[in-house]
Design a protein around this motif. Structure first.
Motif, PDB file in Angstrom:
ATOM      1  N   GLY A  72       0.803  -1.206  -0.078  1.00 24.98           N
ATOM      2  CA  GLY A  72      -0.102  -0.008   0.010  1.00 24.98           C
ATOM      3  C   GLY A  72       0.833   1.375   0.008  1.00 24.98           C
ATOM      4  O   GLY A  72       0.391   2.351   0.173  1.00 24.98           O
ATOM      5  N   SER A  73       2.150   1.029  -0.051  1.00 29.89           N
ATOM      6  CA  SER A  73       3.014   2.264   0.113  1.00 29.89           C
ATOM      7  C   SER A  73       3.857   2.459  -1.279  1.00 29.89           C
ATOM      8  O   SER A  73       4.204   1.501  -2.005  1.00 29.89           O
ATOM      9  CB  SER A  73       4.048   1.993   1.136  1.00 29.89           C
ATOM     10  N   THR A  74       4.473   3.620  -1.438  1.00 28.10           N
ATOM     11  CA  THR A  74       5.268   4.033  -2.443  1.00 28.10           C
ATOM     12  C   THR A  74       6.661   4.705  -1.891  1.00 28.10           C
ATOM     13  O   THR A  74       6.481   5.434  -1.034  1.00 28.10           O
ATOM     14  CB  THR A  74       4.461   4.750  -3.572  1.00 28.10           C
ATOM     15  N   TYR A  75       7.518   4.498  -2.548  1.00 33.23           N
ATOM     16  CA  TYR A  75       9.062   4.941  -2.093  1.00 33.23           C
ATOM     17  C   TYR A  75       9.358   5.661  -3.375  1.00 33.23           C
ATOM     18  O   TYR A  75       9.651   5.171  -4.198  1.00 33.23           O
ATOM     19  CB  TYR A  75       9.867   3.743  -1.410  1.00 33.23           C
TER      20      TYR A  75
ATOM     21  N   SER B 105      10.439   5.144  -9.187  1.00 34.45           N
ATOM     22  CA  SER B 105       9.959   5.102  -7.681  1.00 34.45           C
ATOM     23  C   SER B 105       9.475   3.541  -7.456  1.00 34.45           C
ATOM     24  O   SER B 105       9.154   2.759  -8.457  1.00 34.45           O
ATOM     25  CB  SER B 105       8.777   5.758  -7.696  1.00 34.45           C
ATOM     26  N   TYR B 106       9.608   3.147  -6.453  1.00 35.17           N
ATOM     27  CA  TYR B 106       8.939   1.806  -6.049  1.00 35.17           C
ATOM     28  C   TYR B 106       7.787   1.680  -5.507  1.00 35.17           C
ATOM     29  O   TYR B 106       7.430   2.272  -4.445  1.00 35.17           O
ATOM     30  CB  TYR B 106      10.052   1.064  -4.770  1.00 35.17           C
ATOM     31  N   HIS B 107       6.917   0.888  -6.022  1.00 36.60           N
ATOM     32  CA  HIS B 107       5.398   0.667  -5.892  1.00 36.60           C
ATOM     33  C   HIS B 107       5.049  -0.671  -5.190  1.00 36.60           C
ATOM     34  O   HIS B 107       5.363  -1.728  -5.763  1.00 36.60           O
ATOM     35  CB  HIS B 107       4.672   1.144  -6.969  1.00 36.60           C
ATOM     36  N   PHE B 108       4.539  -0.702  -4.028  1.00 34.40           N
ATOM     37  CA  PHE B 108       4.347  -1.972  -3.163  1.00 34.40           C
ATOM     38  C   PHE B 108       2.802  -2.071  -3.137  1.00 34.40           C
ATOM     39  O   PHE B 108       2.350  -1.756  -2.166  1.00 34.40           O
ATOM     40  CB  PHE B 108       4.962  -2.224  -1.999  1.00 34.40           C
TER      41      PHE B 108
END
Length: 250
Positions: A103-106, A116-119
């Motif tokens: 549910g987070s993005t870094y 960007s990393y999308h989980f």
């Protein structure tokens, strides 16, 4: 409503403290208008009140209760007053730290789409190149894809560690494969350790980029889209008639 930390002076008509947890009765949530309605009944009156009828209208970012009121009645059904949000009743949302990466993005450099990393969930994790510079090219001259999946993703919650690989059929900067280990900070605010190990098409190492030295990624705060899972407090204190919205029935 939580009265866990209520002052000792707060008493019901029988002299007892209000309960640590007082349920909202008949709760109704209207997402289209961000409006919550409910009642609270006191068999032993509280401050002379036997019934409260709530309407709460939440701000568009769910950071505070922006409108509505608590209408109060005595045991005979006569009005004892109205407390309006956010004038007499000022409630703000308590920030909640995540307990997982999903549910987070870094992002790096504060920009979405710049690798960007999308989980999204355990089976849907990817790197976004949606806003990559025009100079970022694959070996065939094409742009990297807007969405590049992490392959073989594994999440270890006990150590807050994510591992995955990324393969490039058309090499990217000379690399054919990246092997990731990401170790997240205890509050999940940034990637605190691990590395990306890079290899060419012959399997030879082309280098290692370490978190958070060469690769500095921080979590993008995400605004809630509902009241559920949130707590709202007055005077910055939990348990001082704080409102807890666990789920639609709790």
């Amino acid at each position: 409503i939580s009265y866990e930390n209520a002052p000792s002076s707060w008493k019901l008509a029988n002299g007892e403290k209000p309960p640590a947890r007082k349920p909202f009765d008949n709760p109704v949530w209207e997402p289209a208008t961000r409006t919550f309605t409910a009642t609270v009944d006191w068999a032993n009156t509280f401050g002379g009140d036997a019934r409260w009828e709530y309407t709460m209208i939440f701000s568009d970012d769910f950071s505070f209760i922006a409108g509505g009121a608590c209408r109060k009645f005595d045991k005979d059904g006569q009005s004892t007053g109205v407390s309006a949000f956010p004038i007499q009743l000022q409630y703000i949302r308590v920030p909640t730290a995540p307990t997982t990466i999903f549910g987070s993005t870094y992002v790096q450099f504060g920009r979405l789409g710049l690798a960007s990393y999308h989980f999204q969930d355990p089976d849907d994790c990817y790197i976004s190149y949606e806003n990559a510079p025009s100079s970022w090219k694959l070996a065939n001259g094409e742009k990297p894809p807007a969405r590049k999946p992490f392959d073989n993703p594994v999440w270890e919650p006990a150590t807050r560690t994510f591992t995955a690989t990324v393969d490039w059929a058309n090499t990217f900067g000379g690399d054919a494969r990246w092997e990731y280990t990401m170790i997240f900070s205890d509050d999940f605010s940034f990637i605190a350790g691990g590395a990306c190990r890079k290899f060419d098409k012959d399997g030879q190492s082309t280098g290692v980029s370490a978190f958070p030295i060469q690769l500095q990624y921080i979590r993008v705060p995400t605004a809630p889209t509902t009241i559920f899972g949130s707590t709202y407090v007055q005077f910055g204190r939990l348990g001082l008639a704080s409102y807890h919205f666990q789920d639609p029935d709790d």
